[in-house]
Write a protein that holds these residues in place. Structure first.
Motif, short mmCIF file in Angstrom:
data_model
loop_
_atom_site.label_atom_id
_atom_site.label_comp_id
_atom_site.label_asym_id
_atom_site.label_seq_id
_atom_site.Cartn_x
_atom_site.Cartn_y
_atom_site.Cartn_z
N VAL A 1 0.63 -1.23 -0.02
CA VAL A 1 0.34 0.34 0.16
C VAL A 1 0.84 1.09 -0.22
O VAL A 1 0.51 2.31 -0.23
CB VAL A 1 -0.89 0.42 1.52
CG1 VAL A 1 -1.91 1.19 0.70
CG2 VAL A 1 -1.79 -1.47 1.27
N CYS B 1 -5.76 -3.32 2.37
CA CYS B 1 -5.51 -3.70 3.78
C CYS B 1 -3.79 -4.49 2.90
O CYS B 1 -4.73 -5.81 2.31
CB CYS B 1 -5.34 -4.05 5.18
SG CYS B 1 -3.85 -5.30 5.77
N ARG B 2 -2.91 -4.46 2.45
CA ARG B 2 -2.49 -5.60 1.97
C ARG B 2 -1.70 -6.62 2.83
O ARG B 2 -1.45 -8.17 2.66
CB ARG B 2 -1.00 -4.72 1.14
CG ARG B 2 -0.64 -6.23 0.14
CD ARG B 2 -1.26 -6.53 -0.96
NE ARG B 2 0.03 -7.45 -2.04
CZ ARG B 2 -0.05 -9.00 -2.66
NH1 ARG B 2 -1.83 -9.25 -1.94
NH2 ARG B 2 -0.44 -8.76 -4.28
N CYS B 3 -1.74 -6.44 4.37
CA CYS B 3 -1.05 -7.33 5.39
C CYS B 3 -2.12 -7.69 5.15
O CYS B 3 -1.74 -8.61 6.42
CB CYS B 3 -0.66 -6.53 6.00
SG CYS B 3 0.93 -5.43 6.37
N GLN C 1 -0.51 -4.50 10.97
CA GLN C 1 0.44 -5.21 11.06
C GLN C 1 1.57 -3.64 10.20
O GLN C 1 2.40 -3.14 11.29
CB GLN C 1 0.20 -6.52 9.84
CG GLN C 1 -0.75 -7.39 10.36
CD GLN C 1 -0.20 -8.79 9.44
OE1 GLN C 1 0.54 -8.54 8.85
NE2 GLN C 1 -1.98 -9.53 9.64
N CYS C 2 1.66 -3.89 9.15
CA CYS C 2 2.37 -2.79 9.14
C CYS C 2 2.03 -1.36 9.26
O CYS C 2 2.74 -0.41 9.53
CB CYS C 2 2.89 -2.89 6.81
SG CYS C 2 1.71 -1.70 6.17
N GLY C 3 1.12 -1.39 9.40
CA GLY C 3 0.29 -0.18 9.57
C GLY C 3 -0.23 0.84 8.76
O GLY C 3 -0.89 1.74 9.39
N TYR C 4 0.33 0.95 7.96
CA TYR C 4 -0.04 1.75 6.70
C TYR C 4 -0.68 2.19 6.10
O TYR C 4 -1.45 3.67 6.39
CB TYR C 4 1.23 1.41 5.54
CG TYR C 4 1.42 2.44 4.61
CD1 TYR C 4 2.12 3.84 4.46
CD2 TYR C 4 0.55 3.28 3.38
CE1 TYR C 4 2.21 4.83 4.09
CE2 TYR C 4 0.23 3.89 2.34
CZ TYR C 4 1.84 5.20 3.01
OH TYR C 4 1.69 6.35 2.24
N CYS C 5 -1.88 1.03 5.88
CA CYS C 5 -3.41 1.45 5.85
C CYS C 5 -4.65 1.76 7.01
O CYS C 5 -5.76 2.11 7.05
CB CYS C 5 -3.89 0.14 5.67
SG CYS C 5 -4.52 -0.75 6.73
N GLN C 6 -3.93 2.20 7.91
CA GLN C 6 -4.44 1.61 9.78
C GLN C 6 -5.12 3.39 9.61
O GLN C 6 -5.97 2.91 10.27
CB GLN C 6 -3.90 1.05 10.24
CG GLN C 6 -3.06 0.00 9.89
CD GLN C 6 -3.87 -1.03 10.88
OE1 GLN C 6 -5.09 -1.38 11.50
NE2 GLN C 6 -4.84 -2.36 9.25
N THR D 1 -5.77 -7.46 7.23
CA THR D 1 -5.33 -7.37 8.37
C THR D 1 -6.75 -7.18 9.13
O THR D 1 -7.56 -7.37 9.94
CB THR D 1 -5.12 -6.01 8.87
OG1 THR D 1 -5.65 -4.64 8.69
CG2 THR D 1 -3.67 -5.94 9.45
#
Ligand code: FES
Ligand code: FES
Lengths: 716, 153
Positions: free
Chosen positions: A332, B133-135, B97-102, B137
């Motif tokens: 993303v 969300c690619r991770c 997870q990575c947090g970017y989309c959060q 979640t």
């Protein structure tokens, strides 16, 4: 293996508290020479205030290493969990081989971190014992304190200086699993609050004083170059300051990201391209070449018995072809990097899974030695293997060099991501099986035809390991078959390729586990029983470099089947399917999918997963990795990258239907602990959703899907 | 060249950028509020979600002109200290997870709960239809929204 003496040393001088340097033993592969010099690459610093700083060469990208690694240390050292700070190592002389990938972060650090924690704990006890003039065995530790026999209590911080002067114990005792108070208990990730408040700084969020922004106009065909352009059109956009040429295209440098994007669009309209060697590349052309390669020469990765003769002699033969498309990483957070260039040195900020390579290559692009470039590893907005590549950080260095001046952030956009990824390539698979008169499997062949990711990674060089790497998941077929051949027929392509979460195992296991299902159905037998029977009672089995314990694979298969209610009566139109795999012979996973088809659309109701990756450091982290791995794997059932005239047809998420929340099945995770060493969980769940779901789809509808992606028309 | 008045997280700013600049880039590059993320710039990933007059909108698809005159809330302004019920639920469910989309997800969740304090599963599906969300979640996103709806624990 590094000798014990060389594994750990006291590094600190007076005034620094207790600093231990330890040398992580890299997994030494056959043919490599183990290093004997002491190069510590993990540092543990106990400060006088009792806080601990752990410096690790592993990148956080959502997989939770920055929570799991300190947990292991805190456990052995008996530390107060709240007082550990984890920092990312900066590459340099101390950190020569930093790489995060292959689900190895916990497995490779587990023992060294425990030994380091135990060493520090014993040295602290020795320092306290000396102060109190009591025996070492009379001292205990707990939550950051040493406790003495007469109720004495002293904090680790107060002992740090003294502890550093103690001899390093030879064989400090490690805790027994029964005594763990942190390892094995769910722990929330340590930086969660920064994320939910928007304060976490990802690479794209780096802001330096005077920072400018750059966007690249790249040839839509990978490797193409601009022939003519008119920079004046871009310069006319407000905020645009420069247009410079770099190897990957034309960089538009501006005062804001938006101005850079607008300038780039204006420039695009004036640019003509020399599209280069890939200009005629197409998916249709590649498929034709892969089809030819199904019957041409190939390199053997595994052979047992005489498969041709066994197929000839079989009373029944089954054959099927499976096809898997190109895939994109689609993190993303788009690729990005900031480079600030000085006359004698430079600084780079980026989210990378390969800090050493990123540093070396950016330094080289600037005409510097690696030590003249300081690399700061920012948080990664997703890695999945994409950020093992260094193309984006090297490119930012090239832009900084060409444009000069202060810090410049190069920002990729979504189209750049889809058009200039380091792709997972397409493969075509031909499988053949022979059954003898009693219905037993007598022969198996699996031909994998497609591009070699490893060759692309090695800049076009062919590695002796190529066939075994590209058949990973096929060549370590765990089923007992007297005659078997697995081989790889390389088909070269002009596009960049790279590692993608789950790597070659995803397509290879998809073909293998679906084909096994076909065999079971051809025999009119239960797919679970067939698998258990073919796995047999063999225990440890060696495949090439890996050794797998098939008892552990059987166990996860049985657990997943039992928990999913294998064999139960299902609602009308529902089907169950399963798949299993021993990942690199280290981690074991099995999944059962329950699906139905509603109004022509596949609905995945539930995936039940059983995993055995040894003892679990952080169950909360493990469950997140399983869920994430399943969502990632399931997305690949629907997505593809296709090529026409050397360009990807897909340019955004709209063309690449990743799973969304509404499509996500209920995911249930069950843990089996079959060994005393953790073995990694980021990738093992990824290859299984596709075969489990497609086998379930067959059970529900009688339709056998062998070509991906699964399109709505495939279900009609 | 005109200056535009923006009200972000309760503070007024006057910014001097082109009127067609998406709100996303004004927030990130002009005001230095990097909690609002760039994921696609195409309106389909949700990473850039903010509140405009209390409604969840995509900042990459909202021009400066459209944003001017409305109260804008970004993830940095959702609460002073991470105490918004959605933020607390997110931590309790260990969603990131990575947090970017959060941040984008959290802003959509807060807007959903503001308008529908007790959303159904179907409402939750619909509110996150435009989020990637690619991770992976998603299962925890659903649990966190339900936890926040049940009152902060
Ligand atoms: S960045 Fe706005 S929707 Fe993706
Ligand atoms: S947490 Fe990584 S993209 Fe959602």
């Amino acid at each position: 293996m590094t000798s014990r003496r060389d594994f750990l040393r006291v590094m600190g001088g007076t005034g620094t508290g207790l600093v231990l340097g330890l040398c992580l033993e890299p997994r030494v592969r056959a043919g490599e020479v183990a290093k004997t010099e002491f190069h510590p690459n993990v540092f543990l610093a106990l400060r006088r205030d009792g806080t601990v700083r752990l410096t690790v060469p592993k990148t956080e990208m959502g997989q939770g290493v920055r929570t799991a690694l300190p947990l292991v240390l805190a456990e052995e050292m008996d530390l107060d969990w709240a007082r550990i700070e984890v920092v990312n190592a900066q590459p340099g002389p101390d950190f020569k081989s930093m790489q995060t990938g292959g689900s190895t972060s916990v497995s490779s650090t587990w023992l060294p971190l425990r030994r380091a924690g135990a060493t520090a704990r014993e040295m602290l006890k020795a320092a306290a014992a000396a102060q109190w003039k009591v025996g070492l065995e009379q001292c205990r530790t707990g939550n950051g304190f040493v406790l003495g026999p007469a109720g004495q209590k002293v904090g680790y911080g107060d002992l740090a200086e003294d502890a550093a002067k103690q001899p390093v114990p030879k064989d400090p005792p490690l805790k027994k699993a029964a005594d763990y108070r942190l390892v094995g208990k769910p722990t929330l990730r340590f930086d969660g609050k920064a994320i939910v408040t928007g304060k976490a700084i990802f690479g794209l969020d780096v802001r330096r004083p005077g920072q400018r922004y750059a966007a690249l106009l790249r040839c839509p065909v990978p490797g193409g170059q601009p022939r003519t352009w008119d920079a004046a059109k871009a310069m006319a956009v407000r905020g645009v300051q420069a247009v410079v040429q770099v190897p990957s295209g034309l960089a538009v440098v501006a005062s804001s990201t938006w101005a850079a994007f607008k300038g780039r669009d204006a420039l695009a309209a004036t640019t003509s391209w020399d599209e280069g060697a890939a200009k005629d590349f197409s998916t249709a052309g590649l498929e034709a070449r892969m089809r030819t390669a199904l019957t041409g020469p190939a390199e053997e990765a595994r052979k047992e018995g005489d498969p041709e003769q066994a197929l000839e002699a079989a009373s029944r033969r089954i054959e099927a072809d499976y096809s898997f498309p190109y895939q994109a990483h689609a993190t993303v957070e788009p690729m990005n990097a900031v480079v600030q260039l000085g006359s004698e040195s430079a600084e780079l900020w980026t989210g990378t899974q390969s800090p050493n390579h990123a540093q070396e290559q950016a330094a080289e692009a600037l005409g510097f030695k690696p030590e003249q470039l300081k690399l700061n590893v920012a948080l990664l907005g997703g890695g999945f293997g994409r950020r093992l590549g260094t193309d984006f950080s090297t490119e930012a260095a090239q832009v900084a060099k060409a444009a000069g001046g202060g810090p410049i952030q190069v920002v990729w956009d979504r189209e750049d991501e889809f058009r200039h990824d380091l792709y997972h390539p397409a493969t075509l698979h031909r499988l053949q099986a022979g059954l003898d008169a009693k219905g037993a499997l007598s022969a198996w062949t699996h031909r994998v035809a497609g591009p070699a990711i490893l060759r692309s990674w090695l800049s076009g060089q062919k590695s002796p390991a190529q066939a075994s790497v590209e058949t990973n998941g096929a060549a370590d077929n765990p089923y007992a078959i007297p005659a078997m051949r697995v081989d790889f027929a390389e088909v070269e392509v002009p596009t960049p390729l790279g590692w993608w979460r789950g790597i070659e195992i995803v397509p290879n296991v998809f073909a293998r586990e679906c084909f096994l299902d076909e065999i079971a159905h051809a025999q009119g037998r239960d797919p679970l029983q067939v698998r258990l029977e073919f796995l047999g009672d063999r225990g440890l089995v060696k495949f090439g470099q890996d050794e797998a314990d098939l008892r552990r694979l059987k166990k996860v298969l049985q657990v997943a089947a039992e928990k999913a209610g294998w064999g139960r009566k299902l609602p009308a139109g529902h089907g169950l399917g399963l798949a299993c795999h021993a990942y690199d012979g280290r981690s074991y996973a099995a999944q059962v999918a329950e699906v139905s088809v509603v109004k022509g659309r596949l609905k995945v109701h539930k995936i039940t997963c059983a995993v055995d990756c040894g003892p679990v450091v952080n169950p909360a982290g493990l469950q997140a990795q399983v869920e994430g791995g399943i969502v990632f794997g399931l997305s690949a059932l629907f997505t593809q990258i296709t090529w026409e005239k050397g360009r990807t047809v897909q340019t955004g998420y709209l063309d690449f239907p990743l799973l969304r929340l509404a499509d996500t099945p209920v995911i249930e995770t069950h843990v089996v602990v079959g060994s005393d060493t953790p073995t990694g969980i980021g990738e093992p769940p990824v290859p299984l959703p596709i075969p489990a779901v497609l086998n379930a789809l067959f059970a529900a509808t009688g339709k056998r899907i062998r070509t991906l992606p699964l399109l709505p028309e495939s279900l009609a | 060249m005109t200056t535009h008045q923006l009200n972000v997280n309760g503070r007024n700013h006057s910014v001097d950028v082109d009127a067609d600049t998406p709100l996303l880039w004004v927030l990130r590059d002009t005001l230095g509020l990097t909690g609002t993320k760039f994921g696609c710039g195409q309106g389909v990933c949700g990473a850039c979600t903010v509140h405009l007059g209390g409604k969840a909108v995509k900042a990459c698809q909202t021009s400066l002109q459209e944003a001017a005159g409305h109260a804008i809330t970004t993830v940095e302004g959702l609460s002073k200290d991470g105490s918004h019920p959605v933020q607390k639920a997110w931590l309790a469910e260990d969603v990131a997870q990575c947090g970017y989309c959060q941040p984008g997800m959290i802003m959509s969740a807060a807007a959903l709960l503001h308008h529908k304090p007790h959303p159904t599963d179907y409402d939750i599906d619909a509110a996150f239809a435009d989020h990637v969300c690619r991770c992976g979640t998603y299962p925890r996103v659903r649990s966190a929204v339900k936890r926040a709806a049940g009152g902060a624990k």
